[in-house]
Design an enzyme around this catalytic site. Structure first.
Site, PDB file in Angstrom:
ATOM      1  N   ILE A 103       2.035   2.069  -7.151  1.00 36.40           N
ATOM      2  CA  ILE A 103       2.328   3.374  -7.746  1.00 36.40           C
ATOM      3  C   ILE A 103       1.317   3.648  -8.853  1.00 36.40           C
ATOM      4  O   ILE A 103       0.860   2.730  -9.530  1.00 36.40           O
ATOM      5  CB  ILE A 103       3.742   3.381  -8.362  1.00 36.40           C
ATOM      6  CG1 ILE A 103       4.794   3.095  -7.320  1.00 36.40           C
ATOM      7  CG2 ILE A 103       4.031   4.700  -9.054  1.00 36.40           C
ATOM      8  CD1 ILE A 103       6.180   2.946  -7.890  1.00 36.40           C
ATOM      9  N   CYS A 104       0.996   4.918  -9.031  1.00 34.18           N
ATOM     10  CA  CYS A 104       0.248   5.368 -10.198  1.00 34.18           C
ATOM     11  C   CYS A 104       0.879   6.682 -10.659  1.00 34.18           C
ATOM     12  O   CYS A 104       1.913   7.085 -10.136  1.00 34.18           O
ATOM     13  CB  CYS A 104      -1.241   5.525  -9.883  1.00 34.18           C
ATOM     14  SG  CYS A 104      -1.608   6.811  -8.687  1.00 34.18           S
ATOM     15  N   ARG A 105       0.284   7.358 -11.582  1.00 34.00           N
ATOM     16  CA  ARG A 105       0.858   8.600 -12.108  1.00 34.00           C
ATOM     17  C   ARG A 105       0.936   9.702 -11.059  1.00 34.00           C
ATOM     18  O   ARG A 105       1.941  10.371 -10.917  1.00 34.00           O
ATOM     19  CB  ARG A 105       0.043   9.117 -13.297  1.00 34.00           C
ATOM     20  CG  ARG A 105       0.201   8.352 -14.586  1.00 34.00           C
ATOM     21  CD  ARG A 105       1.581   7.994 -14.855  1.00 34.00           C
ATOM     22  NE  ARG A 105       2.174   8.572 -16.046  1.00 34.00           N
ATOM     23  CZ  ARG A 105       3.452   8.388 -16.331  1.00 34.00           C
ATOM     24  NH1 ARG A 105       4.211   7.699 -15.541  1.00 34.00           N
ATOM     25  NH2 ARG A 105       3.966   8.926 -17.401  1.00 34.00           N
ATOM     26  N   THR A 132       4.387   8.638  -9.784  1.00 32.61           N
ATOM     27  CA  THR A 132       5.533   8.730 -10.695  1.00 32.61           C
ATOM     28  C   THR A 132       6.011  10.167 -10.834  1.00 32.61           C
ATOM     29  O   THR A 132       7.206  10.413 -11.033  1.00 32.61           O
ATOM     30  CB  THR A 132       5.161   8.150 -12.076  1.00 32.61           C
ATOM     31  OG1 THR A 132       4.606   6.834 -11.888  1.00 32.61           O
ATOM     32  CG2 THR A 132       6.367   8.036 -12.979  1.00 32.61           C
TER      33      THR A 132
END
Length: 147
Positions: A103-105, A132
């Site tokens: 996951i990243c932003r 996210t």
């Protein structure tokens, strides 16, 4: 249908720029979809991520910068900044057969990490589509702080 096929060459001859644009977009869409089939990892939704965490005890790795991670992250996620991300790390080698979700932003940086995991031999690699931001958009809770 026969009349359509009969008049197609005439249309292409009368509208060459429109026809070239159509075929260009068609090739781009086909190339994009083919790339999704062969990249080695799957993009999941927040609901699918929840199922992987609860049902299969998936390892969730957040490659966001530490400051962004502390502001809010998926519960159970571990933060590994992209600069320190190493798919060959001894701790990661222990979970090669387990589902791993990156996951990243926004969902863009995680694709690079997922590709590296696939190349390192991980079999079940996923990314959270939209990152996210998609998680919060689905009204799911965020954890705050370092862990």
């Amino acid at each position: 249908m026969s009349e359509f096929l009969h008049r197609l060459p005439e249309f292409i001859g009368n509208h060459p720029i429109l026809s070239m644009a159509f075929f260009g977009v068609l090739i781009a869409v086909i190339a994009n979809e083919a790339g999704r089939w062969f990249r080695g990892y799957k993009e999941v939704t927040p609901a699918e991520l929840t199922r992987l965490i609860n049902g299969e005890n998936a390892l969730v790795i957040d490659v966001s910068p530490p400051a962004d991670f502390e502001k809010g992250h998926v519960p159970t996620a571990r933060n590994v900044a992209m600069a320190q991300f190493d798919p060959e790390h001894k701790d990661l080698n222990k979970v090669k057969d387990k589902p791993v979700v990156v996951i990243c932003r926004s969902g863009q940086t995680s694709a690079g990490a997922a590709t590296r995991l696939v190349k390192a031999g991980f079999k079940r690699v996923y990314t959270l589509g939209g990152g996210t931001a998609a998680w919060t958009g689905a009204d799911l809770p965020l954890a705050k702080g370092k862990k």
